[in-house]
Motif scaffolding. Structure first.
Motif, PDB file in Angstrom:
ATOM      1  N   ALA A  80       7.638 -61.676  36.325  1.00  0.00           N
ATOM      2  CA  ALA A  80       7.454 -62.344  37.330  1.00  0.00           C
ATOM      3  C   ALA A  80       7.132 -62.140  38.838  1.00  0.00           C
ATOM      4  N   ALA A  81       8.273 -63.007  39.037  1.00  0.00           N
ATOM      5  CA  ALA A  81       9.364 -62.456  40.165  1.00  0.00           C
ATOM      6  C   ALA A  81       8.716 -60.767  40.332  1.00  0.00           C
ATOM      7  N   HIS A  82       9.000 -60.089  40.323  1.00  0.00           N
ATOM      8  CA  HIS A  82       8.965 -58.850  40.297  1.00  0.00           C
ATOM      9  C   HIS A  82       7.525 -58.043  39.777  1.00  0.00           C
ATOM     10  N   THR A  83       6.607 -59.302  39.395  1.00  0.00           N
ATOM     11  CA  THR A  83       4.941 -58.468  39.620  1.00  0.00           C
ATOM     12  C   THR A  83       4.575 -59.713  41.255  1.00  0.00           C
ATOM     13  N   LEU A  84       5.071 -60.297  41.580  1.00  0.00           N
ATOM     14  CA  LEU A  84       4.895 -61.280  43.261  1.00  0.00           C
ATOM     15  C   LEU A  84       5.097 -60.401  43.616  1.00  0.00           C
ATOM     16  N   ALA A  85       6.587 -59.606  43.947  1.00  0.00           N
ATOM     17  CA  ALA A  85       6.572 -58.892  44.648  1.00  0.00           C
ATOM     18  C   ALA A  85       5.877 -57.568  45.446  1.00  0.00           C
ATOM     19  N   TRP A  86       5.206 -57.122  43.892  1.00  0.00           N
ATOM     20  CA  TRP A  86       4.452 -55.700  44.009  1.00  0.00           C
ATOM     21  C   TRP A  86       2.908 -56.433  45.008  1.00  0.00           C
ATOM     22  N   ALA A  87       2.784 -58.200  44.276  1.00  0.00           N
ATOM     23  CA  ALA A  87       1.547 -58.619  44.811  1.00  0.00           C
ATOM     24  C   ALA A  87       1.935 -58.572  46.383  1.00  0.00           C
ATOM     25  N   ARG A  88       2.552 -59.153  46.972  1.00  0.00           N
ATOM     26  CA  ARG A  88       2.394 -58.996  48.323  1.00  0.00           C
ATOM     27  C   ARG A  88       2.707 -57.894  49.202  1.00  0.00           C
ATOM     28  N   ARG A  89       3.324 -56.761  47.921  1.00  0.00           N
ATOM     29  CA  ARG A  89       3.641 -55.510  49.101  1.00  0.00           C
ATOM     30  C   ARG A  89       2.120 -55.124  49.200  1.00  0.00           C
ATOM     31  N   GLU A  90       1.153 -55.070  48.287  1.00  0.00           N
ATOM     32  CA  GLU A  90      -0.256 -55.482  48.386  1.00  0.00           C
ATOM     33  C   GLU A  90      -1.153 -56.503  49.139  1.00  0.00           C
TER      34      GLU A  90
END
Length: 429
Positions: free
Chosen positions: A243-253
């Motif tokens: 979930a943290a990895h997905t969050l990192a992607w979302a924040r980069r986006e």
């Protein structure tokens, strides 16, 4: 000249991450605000002087989730007892989730909680409004009225929504009023009646499980719905590295998404449920060592920008049944700051970053003008001795809830003073 409301904190190490400050200096307070940093203003005469030598002076801690149990479960805790425990722990602002009895789905209940907190006088309490009426997951709550009554955000907390369409409608409605939606991402069908992380420990103990996918599937769904509706969302108490990895992607986006993690998830793992210690029964469950390390990395990199207590005080009987039948949750107010300092001692991040996750991080998530200590700022202040250790004795916690898995742990950091709007609301004897 009236100086009764004037306070000087002398020669403390001021750490204010929001302003990039880390220096030994004086702070002068008047009328609930920071009047000066450094030199004493002309004509300023303090009625109270606090010795800051060998202590850290930082903004008051902002806790994004602390269950106060009132109204409806005063046998577990009360607003007065838990806000006093918050002050004892350097916490000056906390968010109260909506699953009280009655539920915070009307302005009257929100107003009652705020009134009782003001009367107690220890801590600023910000209620979270219910996302749906009665938290039943079906009909949308009157979000505009809840916002007008002082609800800082909306949430359905643990209660599931009837379906994905309801989630979309609530996000659309919240976006209309620029209200943050706080989400405990969980697929109820995957989590079912589980109580432990799906892995070897649960298999060995024969406990019903909650797979990591229960969180990651829900996070992906909620991100997609937030993108569609334009809503700002906040993931509360993430528990998995995925979930943290997905969050990192979302924040980069550049998605409108933030997250926090409960402090116990940064120290404990599924291994700690060995022996069926019901004090380690939490939701989401304690996960693998890899998940803990992934969460630590996300916090260190400011992908997860806040650490909370997820405080859930319980009476002794609530933890006395067999593990799956016990009520989940940890009494976390008293250990929030010490366990965060422990992360610094373990090399996870530096002290300024750790303090940021407890102060400016949550302040920015909520859009509050708090969590900073420049001249003119509200004088919410935590003063603590970072190098003195204390042993956690459950019966000695100042919270009414004594349910902690950290009994016997030796932790760094003792709060000596807490100031709320320039008033000393806690002072260590």
């Amino acid at each position: 000249m009236n100086n009764t409301n004037k306070i000087s904190i002398l020669q403390g190490r001021l750490i204010d991450p929001a302003n990039g400050v880390d220096t030994v200096t004086d702070i002068h307070i008047e009328n609930g605000k920071v009047a000066a940093i450094g030199e004493t203003p002309a004509g300023f005469q303090a009625a109270t002087i606090i010795d800051g030598n060998d202590k850290i002076v930082c903004p008051g801690i902002i806790d994004l989730c602390a269950n106060l149990r009132e109204p409806g479960a005063e046998y577990k805790a009360t607003i007065a007892s838990e806000t006093a425990a918050a002050a004892h722990s350097g916490i000056t602002t906390l968010c109260c989730p909506p699953d009280t009895l009655p539920v915070i789905d009307t302005p009257a209940i929100a107003g009652q909680i705020k009134h009782k907190a003001r009367k107690a006088g220890y801590c600023r309490v910000l209620p979270l409004g219910a996302q749906t009426q009665g938290l039943k997951g079906e009909k949308l709550s009157e979000m505009a009225a809840l916002k007008g009554a002082g609800c800082i955000a909306i949430s359905n907390n643990y209660a599931p929504l009837a379906n994905t369409l309801v989630q979309r409608r609530t996000l659309e409605y919240a976006a209309t009023f620029d209200l943050l939606t706080i989400i405990r991402s969980n697929d109820r069908h995957l989590s079912d009646q589980g109580c432990a992380h799906e892995g070897k420990v649960a298999d060995r103990l024969g406990l019903p499980v909650i797979p990591e996918a229960a969180e990651t599937v829900a996070v992906a769904r909620d991100l997609a719905l937030a993108q569609t509706t334009g809503a700002a969302i906040h993931f509360h108490t993430l528990s998995s590295a995925s979930a943290a990895h997905t969050l990192a992607w979302a924040r980069r986006e550049k998605r409108r998404v933030t997250a926090d993690v409960a402090i116990h998830q940064l120290h404990l793992t599924e291994m700690d449920i060995e022996g069926f210690d019901s004090n380690t029964h939490v939701l989401p469950p304690l996960r693998s060592t890899g998940d803990r390390d992934g969460l630590r990395q996300a916090v260190a990199e400011n992908i997860i920008s806040a650490i909370c207590s997820d405080h859930q005080p319980h009476e002794a009987d609530a933890k006395a049944a067999p593990f799956p039948a016990t009520e989940p949750g940890i009494s976390g107010l008293n250990t929030l700051l010490p366990l965060t300092i422990k992360l610094v001692h373990e090399g996870v991040m530096d002290l300024s970053s750790a303090i940021a996750r407890l102060t400016i991080g949550p302040a920015e998530i909520l859009g509050l003008p708090l969590g900073r200590l420049q001249v003119g700022a509200t004088a919410d202040i935590c003063i603590f001795d970072p190098d003195t250790y204390w042993t956690v004795v459950p019966d000695q916690l100042t919270s009414q809830g004594k349910n902690t898995p950290f009994g016997g742990w030796e932790l760094p950091g003792i709060v000596t003073h807490t100031l709320l709007e320039g008033r000393i609301v806690y002072q260590r004897d």
